[in-house]
Write a protein that holds these residues in place. Sequence first.
Motif, PDB file in Angstrom:
ATOM      1  N   LYS A   1       0.831  -1.197   0.000  1.00  0.00           N
ATOM      2  CA  LYS A   1       0.000   0.000   0.000  1.00  0.00           C
ATOM      3  C   LYS A   1       0.868   1.249   0.000  1.00  0.00           C
ATOM      4  N   GLU A   2       1.947   1.190   0.784  1.00  0.00           N
ATOM      5  CA  GLU A   2       2.808   2.379   0.912  1.00  0.00           C
ATOM      6  C   GLU A   2       3.519   2.726  -0.398  1.00  0.00           C
ATOM      7  N   HIS A   3       3.537   1.803  -1.372  1.00  0.00           N
ATOM      8  CA  HIS A   3       4.225   2.084  -2.636  1.00  0.00           C
ATOM      9  C   HIS A   3       3.308   2.653  -3.713  1.00  0.00           C
ATOM     10  N   ILE A   4       2.000   2.718  -3.412  1.00  0.00           N
ATOM     11  CA  ILE A   4       1.079   3.260  -4.408  1.00  0.00           C
ATOM     12  C   ILE A   4       1.485   4.696  -4.723  1.00  0.00           C
ATOM     13  N   GLY A   5       1.590   5.001  -6.010  1.00  0.00           N
ATOM     14  CA  GLY A   5       1.983   6.348  -6.428  1.00  0.00           C
ATOM     15  C   GLY A   5       3.453   6.456  -6.806  1.00  0.00           C
ATOM     16  N   LYS A   6       4.238   5.423  -6.484  1.00  0.00           N
ATOM     17  CA  LYS A   6       5.663   5.466  -6.837  1.00  0.00           C
ATOM     18  C   LYS A   6       5.893   4.808  -8.205  1.00  0.00           C
ATOM     19  N   PRO A   7       6.939   5.252  -8.927  1.00  0.00           N
ATOM     20  CA  PRO A   7       7.238   4.593 -10.214  1.00  0.00           C
ATOM     21  C   PRO A   7       7.655   3.129  -9.998  1.00  0.00           C
ATOM     22  N   LEU A   8       7.210   2.267 -10.913  1.00  0.00           N
ATOM     23  CA  LEU A   8       7.447   0.822 -10.770  1.00  0.00           C
ATOM     24  C   LEU A   8       8.938   0.478 -10.672  1.00  0.00           C
ATOM     25  N   SER A   9       9.762   1.270 -11.348  1.00  0.00           N
ATOM     26  CA  SER A   9      11.208   0.985 -11.330  1.00  0.00           C
ATOM     27  C   SER A   9      11.825   1.330  -9.976  1.00  0.00           C
ATOM     28  N   GLU A  10      11.101   2.100  -9.155  1.00  0.00           N
ATOM     29  CA  GLU A  10      11.651   2.569  -7.875  1.00  0.00           C
ATOM     30  C   GLU A  10      11.055   1.807  -6.684  1.00  0.00           C
ATOM     31  N   ILE A  11      10.258   0.791  -6.968  1.00  0.00           N
ATOM     32  CA  ILE A  11       9.618  -0.001  -5.904  1.00  0.00           C
ATOM     33  C   ILE A  11      10.345  -1.340  -5.817  1.00  0.00           C
ATOM     34  N   PRO A  12      10.562  -1.871  -4.609  1.00  0.00           N
ATOM     35  CA  PRO A  12      11.244  -3.172  -4.524  1.00  0.00           C
ATOM     36  C   PRO A  12      10.409  -4.297  -5.132  1.00  0.00           C
ATOM     37  N   CYS A  13      11.071  -5.372  -5.452  1.00  0.00           N
ATOM     38  CA  CYS A  13      10.406  -6.563  -5.983  1.00  0.00           C
ATOM     39  C   CYS A  13       9.452  -7.118  -4.924  1.00  0.00           C
ATOM     40  N   PRO A  14       8.217  -7.457  -5.291  1.00  0.00           N
ATOM     41  CA  PRO A  14       7.246  -7.934  -4.289  1.00  0.00           C
ATOM     42  C   PRO A  14       7.648  -9.245  -3.609  1.00  0.00           C
ATOM     43  N   THR A  15       8.502 -10.031  -4.230  1.00  0.00           N
ATOM     44  CA  THR A  15       8.919 -11.276  -3.582  1.00  0.00           C
ATOM     45  C   THR A  15      10.410 -11.283  -3.262  1.00  0.00           C
TER      46      THR A  15
END
Length: 499
Positions: free
Chosen positions: A80-94
């Motif tokens: 939830k805390e990553h909503i709004g961030k660019p996909l390249s800047e979010i850690p891998c979900p697993t």
Amino acid sequence: MSIHWADVIAEKLEKSGPHTIATGITPSGPVHIGNMREVMTAEAVFRALKDRGVDVRLIYVADTFDRLRRLYPFLPESFKEHIGKPLSEIPCPTGCCGSYADHFLNPFLESMERLGIKPEVYRADVLYKQGKFVEAIKTALCRRDDIARILKEVSGREVPAGWSPFQVICTSCGRTNTSRVTGYDPLNETVSYECDCGSRGVVSMRGGGKLVWRVDWPARWPIFRVTIEPFGKDHATAGGSYDTGKRISEEIYGYPAPYPIVYEWIHLKGVGAMHSSTGVAVTIQEMLDVVPPEVLRYLIIRNKPEKHIEFEPGMGLLNLVDEYDQRKGDDRALQLSTLRASGPFEIPFRHMVTAVQIARGDEAQLFKALQRSGYDISRREEILGRAHNVEKWLERYAPDYVKFQVHETLPAAVNNLTPEERQALGILADHLDNKTAAEIHDQVYAVAKECNLDSKKFFQAIYLAFLGDRQGPKAGWFLASLDREFVKERLREAANRKI
Ligand SMILES: [Zn+2]
Ligand SMILES: [Zn+2]
């Protein structure tokens, strides 16, 4: 004969080359075969243009800089805390790879390779960070009012006060959906902003943010000299992003919009349109587990892009593989789908379904069963690939009536049949040629009547001959899903059994 759709497009555009065909998919979730239609459509046109000697490139821009829009059902609550961030800047979900974007992009790139699609691959976050969009960003910021006017004229919607064609990635909270542009400096190539989180500051036009989708898309056309682009029908609605993109491209960037190829969705029969965001999807990997790559190509290429595809992964899939292998479809569609020079695969998929269930995981048994039926087993790797496809298909999609344990040799239980029942099995063997499942089913009743047998008893005789059991799946469909020659041989063997 009608000309294949890819050739129709190629014929129309060959004189205006050289061409660049662009594709782009946001790796926000598992890439499914609906998404694959985009690259496959592009690839078919790419091949068709090449066949005409046209200088043509195929590119794929991964929209890795798009933001995470919401908490998709396949994501952990903590995302939830990553909503709004660019996909390249979010850690891998697993935690298995570099970023959220990579996690969904990498398997897609792998699948494209298996499907023989070889575009030049670009990542939007890298392009932005390298500064490839700087001029486009300056132009968009400087002509903000003109863009806002075009958006209103075409889409009918007024942009909100304070709207900017540029979205800043807040340096404090990392989001693009909570920041507002407060000014820009074209000389230093920076943009200033304030954010809901309380942060304010200045970011570079090189990776500090991105253009909003409706501007980003036309901005990349002149950057890559795109001349042809397939896209889903959601972008093609009146006032949609292609309509606004076309005006922005022509009036703001002075570049003609690419030739559009609008494609329809792929529906999973009984489930609905596939969208990775709803979890209604069969990923490409799952699909390639079950379908040989050239057949997956064929599924898409044989249909006009504007025609929606109803994909039935049960018996429909089996029929599709046979249609491809037996070259029953449109010649050009088959040619555009082909990946190997080795020619069509000789062993019918239906027979593979039989052989795999007879072999039950034993490789040597599998080859023996195939050889016994008179098939050439020299293309071992392809055969094992197909066997893997069949195993997974049986596990995931096959209807129950094709699942069985067929006895490798005539079951001893056949000894309990009456001479009349055995004779009827022999008669059935003589009436199976060129019959569909339903027709075979009717034939079973007809033979039972002809021989004065109770039809229920006759069905039991059939099951005994194949499964050593008095019950089994719906007989017509069961027999049709087996190799026809095998069925005839087995019935005759039972008929001729001397007791
Ligand atoms: Zn990963
Ligand atoms: Zn912030």
